[in-house]
Design a protein around this motif. Sequence first.
Motif, PDB file in Angstrom:
ATOM      1  N   GLU A   1       6.130   3.313  31.104  1.00 26.36           N
ATOM      2  CA  GLU A   1       4.973   4.034  31.648  1.00 26.36           C
ATOM      3  C   GLU A   1       3.800   4.100  30.676  1.00 26.36           C
ATOM      4  OE1 GLU A   1       3.860   5.291  35.182  1.00 26.36           O
ATOM      5  OE2 GLU A   1       5.995   5.524  34.822  1.00 26.36           O
ATOM      6  N   ILE A   2       4.070   4.470  29.421  1.00 25.71           N
ATOM      7  CA  ILE A   2       2.978   4.657  28.471  1.00 25.71           C
ATOM      8  C   ILE A   2       2.285   3.335  28.156  1.00 25.71           C
ATOM      9  CG2 ILE A   2       4.523   4.502  26.456  1.00 25.71           C
ATOM     10  CD1 ILE A   2       1.352   6.706  26.819  1.00 25.71           C
TER      11      ILE A   2
ATOM     12  N   PHE B   1      -2.430  -0.121  28.792  1.00 23.67           N
ATOM     13  CA  PHE B   1      -2.921  -1.460  29.147  1.00 23.67           C
ATOM     14  C   PHE B   1      -3.942  -1.348  30.278  1.00 23.67           C
ATOM     15  CE2 PHE B   1      -3.027  -5.426  31.411  1.00 23.67           C
ATOM     16  CZ  PHE B   1      -3.004  -6.395  30.409  1.00 23.67           C
ATOM     17  N   ASN B   2      -3.619  -0.569  31.304  1.00 23.71           N
ATOM     18  CA  ASN B   2      -4.543  -0.381  32.420  1.00 23.71           C
ATOM     19  C   ASN B   2      -5.871   0.207  31.959  1.00 23.71           C
ATOM     20  OD1 ASN B   2      -3.150  -1.340  34.708  1.00 23.71           O
ATOM     21  ND2 ASN B   2      -1.904   0.504  34.799  1.00 23.71           N
ATOM     22  N   LEU B   3      -5.784   1.281  31.180  1.00 20.57           N
ATOM     23  CA  LEU B   3      -6.995   1.969  30.744  1.00 20.57           C
ATOM     24  C   LEU B   3      -7.882   1.063  29.904  1.00 20.57           C
ATOM     25  CD1 LEU B   3      -5.524   5.472  29.818  1.00 20.57           C
ATOM     26  CD2 LEU B   3      -7.055   4.954  31.720  1.00 20.57           C
ATOM     27  N   TYR B   4      -7.284   0.331  28.969  1.00 22.74           N
ATOM     28  CA  TYR B   4      -8.080  -0.469  28.022  1.00 22.74           C
ATOM     29  C   TYR B   4      -8.486  -1.820  28.605  1.00 22.74           C
ATOM     30  CZ  TYR B   4      -9.619  -2.606  23.663  1.00 22.74           C
ATOM     31  OH  TYR B   4     -10.372  -3.216  22.697  1.00 22.74           O
ATOM     32  N   GLU B   5      -7.521  -2.570  29.113  1.00 23.21           N
ATOM     33  CA  GLU B   5      -7.788  -3.937  29.542  1.00 23.21           C
ATOM     34  C   GLU B   5      -8.382  -4.036  30.945  1.00 23.21           C
ATOM     35  OE1 GLU B   5      -7.695  -6.621  27.861  1.00 23.21           O
ATOM     36  OE2 GLU B   5      -6.665  -5.986  26.029  1.00 23.21           O
ATOM     37  N   VAL B   6      -7.970  -3.149  31.836  1.00 24.03           N
ATOM     38  CA  VAL B   6      -8.402  -3.245  33.225  1.00 24.03           C
ATOM     39  C   VAL B   6      -9.597  -2.339  33.522  1.00 24.03           C
ATOM     40  CG1 VAL B   6      -7.692  -3.092  35.646  1.00 24.03           C
ATOM     41  CG2 VAL B   6      -6.043  -3.832  33.907  1.00 24.03           C
TER      42      VAL B   6
ATOM     43  N   ASP C   1      -3.424  12.560  35.463  1.00 23.38           N
ATOM     44  CA  ASP C   1      -2.984  13.942  35.678  1.00 23.38           C
ATOM     45  C   ASP C   1      -1.642  13.979  36.400  1.00 23.38           C
ATOM     46  OD1 ASP C   1      -5.272  14.875  34.475  1.00 23.38           O
ATOM     47  OD2 ASP C   1      -6.317  15.358  36.346  1.00 23.38           O
ATOM     48  N   PHE C   2      -1.482  13.101  37.374  1.00 24.23           N
ATOM     49  CA  PHE C   2      -0.234  13.045  38.139  1.00 24.23           C
ATOM     50  C   PHE C   2       0.936  12.641  37.236  1.00 24.23           C
ATOM     51  CE2 PHE C   2       2.858  10.396  40.393  1.00 24.23           C
ATOM     52  CZ  PHE C   2       3.297  11.270  41.378  1.00 24.23           C
ATOM     53  N   LEU C   3       0.733  11.614  36.435  1.00 23.89           N
ATOM     54  CA  LEU C   3       1.800  11.157  35.544  1.00 23.89           C
ATOM     55  C   LEU C   3       2.175  12.232  34.538  1.00 23.89           C
ATOM     56  CD1 LEU C   3       0.647   7.481  34.838  1.00 23.89           C
ATOM     57  CD2 LEU C   3       2.506   8.235  36.327  1.00 23.89           C
TER      58      LEU C   3
ATOM     59  N   LEU D   1       4.718  10.434  31.463  1.00 20.38           N
ATOM     60  CA  LEU D   1       4.198   9.968  30.180  1.00 20.38           C
ATOM     61  C   LEU D   1       5.097  10.580  29.114  1.00 20.38           C
ATOM     62  CD1 LEU D   1       0.311  10.142  30.588  1.00 20.38           C
ATOM     63  CD2 LEU D   1       1.776   8.136  30.540  1.00 20.38           C
ATOM     64  N   LEU D   2       6.170   9.897  28.819  1.00 13.61           N
ATOM     65  CA  LEU D   2       7.195  10.433  27.937  1.00 13.61           C
ATOM     66  C   LEU D   2       6.709  10.505  26.506  1.00 13.61           C
ATOM     67  CD1 LEU D   2      10.228   8.431  29.375  1.00 13.61           C
ATOM     68  CD2 LEU D   2       9.461  10.730  29.990  1.00 13.61           C
ATOM     69  N   ALA D   3       7.434  11.240  25.689  1.00  9.67           N
ATOM     70  CA  ALA D   3       7.091  11.337  24.272  1.00  9.67           C
ATOM     71  C   ALA D   3       7.046   9.949  23.661  1.00  9.67           C
ATOM     72  CB  ALA D   3       8.128  12.196  23.555  1.00  9.67           C
ATOM     73  N   LEU D   4       6.060   9.707  22.833  1.00 13.73           N
ATOM     74  CA  LEU D   4       5.877   8.393  22.247  1.00 13.73           C
ATOM     75  C   LEU D   4       6.903   8.136  21.155  1.00 13.73           C
ATOM     76  CD1 LEU D   4       1.999   8.371  21.864  1.00 13.73           C
ATOM     77  CD2 LEU D   4       3.368   7.639  23.806  1.00 13.73           C
ATOM     78  N   ASP D   5       7.269   6.870  21.016  1.00 14.08           N
ATOM     79  CA  ASP D   5       8.127   6.476  19.907  1.00 14.08           C
ATOM     80  C   ASP D   5       7.358   6.639  18.606  1.00 14.08           C
ATOM     81  OD1 ASP D   5       9.952   5.689  21.812  1.00 14.08           O
ATOM     82  OD2 ASP D   5       9.298   3.601  21.794  1.00 14.08           O
ATOM     83  N   ASP D   6       8.098   6.684  17.509  1.00 14.70           N
ATOM     84  CA  ASP D   6       7.432   6.692  16.210  1.00 14.70           C
ATOM     85  C   ASP D   6       6.680   5.383  16.027  1.00 14.70           C
ATOM     86  OD1 ASP D   6       8.416   9.160  15.558  1.00 14.70           O
ATOM     87  OD2 ASP D   6      10.222   8.354  14.588  1.00 14.70           O
ATOM     88  N   VAL D   7       5.468   5.490  15.554  1.00 14.19           N
ATOM     89  CA  VAL D   7       4.634   4.313  15.336  1.00 14.19           C
ATOM     90  C   VAL D   7       4.381   4.175  13.849  1.00 14.19           C
ATOM     91  CG1 VAL D   7       2.402   3.252  15.769  1.00 14.19           C
ATOM     92  CG2 VAL D   7       3.535   4.542  17.584  1.00 14.19           C
ATOM     93  N   SER D   8       4.837   3.106  13.294  1.00 15.33           N
ATOM     94  CA  SER D   8       4.632   2.890  11.863  1.00 15.33           C
ATOM     95  C   SER D   8       3.305   2.195  11.633  1.00 15.33           C
ATOM     96  CB  SER D   8       5.755   2.034  11.279  1.00 15.33           C
ATOM     97  OG  SER D   8       5.767   0.755  11.870  1.00 15.33           O
ATOM     98  N   GLU D   9       2.679   2.501  10.520  1.00 16.54           N
ATOM     99  CA  GLU D   9       1.373   1.913  10.200  1.00 16.54           C
ATOM    100  C   GLU D   9       1.460   0.396  10.130  1.00 16.54           C
ATOM    101  OE1 GLU D   9      -2.646   2.118   9.693  1.00 16.54           O
ATOM    102  OE2 GLU D   9      -1.269   3.792  10.031  1.00 16.54           O
TER     103      GLU D   9
END
Length: 201
Positions: free
Chosen positions: A146-147, A152-157, A102-104, A110-118
């Motif tokens: 940041e993203i 990584f924190n949420l999934y791995e840690v 929430d703070f971030l 939490l900036l706009a994400l780059d385009d992610v290609s399939e």
Amino acid sequence: MSFNIRHLKGKHALSLEDAVKRCAQVGDERSKEFIYKTCYGYIRAITMRYVRNEFDAEELTNESFIRAFNKIGTFNSEGLGDRFEKSFRAWLGRIAVNISIDFLRAQKQLLALDDVSESEIEHRPVPVSGNLHVEDIMKLLLQLPEIQRTIFNLYEVEGYSHEEVSVLLAIPESTSRTYLTRAKKKLRELYLASTNITAGF
């Protein structure tokens, strides 16, 4: 806001389970102080994984305890037995993670994400390094965008699934997977660079 930690006095030492139950039942201040003192380091370590600034981490830590004390009656402690402390810490940890996210978001970090290609989405694990220890990872994490660090924190840690990450961050599951892959690759590159090892990717 911060708590004034005093030396706890009394004939009988509290257990964490007793303190949580007493806090839930009557809002006992001595119990709150005991919970804060017992779990402070654990929660501070979580918030420090999400923000670089120690002042912000301290504020988020204290906010986590305030929210936890307000919601402590919702923690289901029935039948936990020896698993009580582990379960309570996990519950408290999730509150700290949510407050950090929430703070971030509020700080627009939490900036706009780059385009992610399939084609970039990895369907296999990407090893960081067999020689990379937890302490190394925690230091290198601060160098990630940041993203990437957050996912990584949420999934791995923290142990969230990609589905949970997607809900928490309002992103597609495929994006969560891709940024986790990017984070692991970046961590490996940073580690190799820090040890003067060169390798092809």
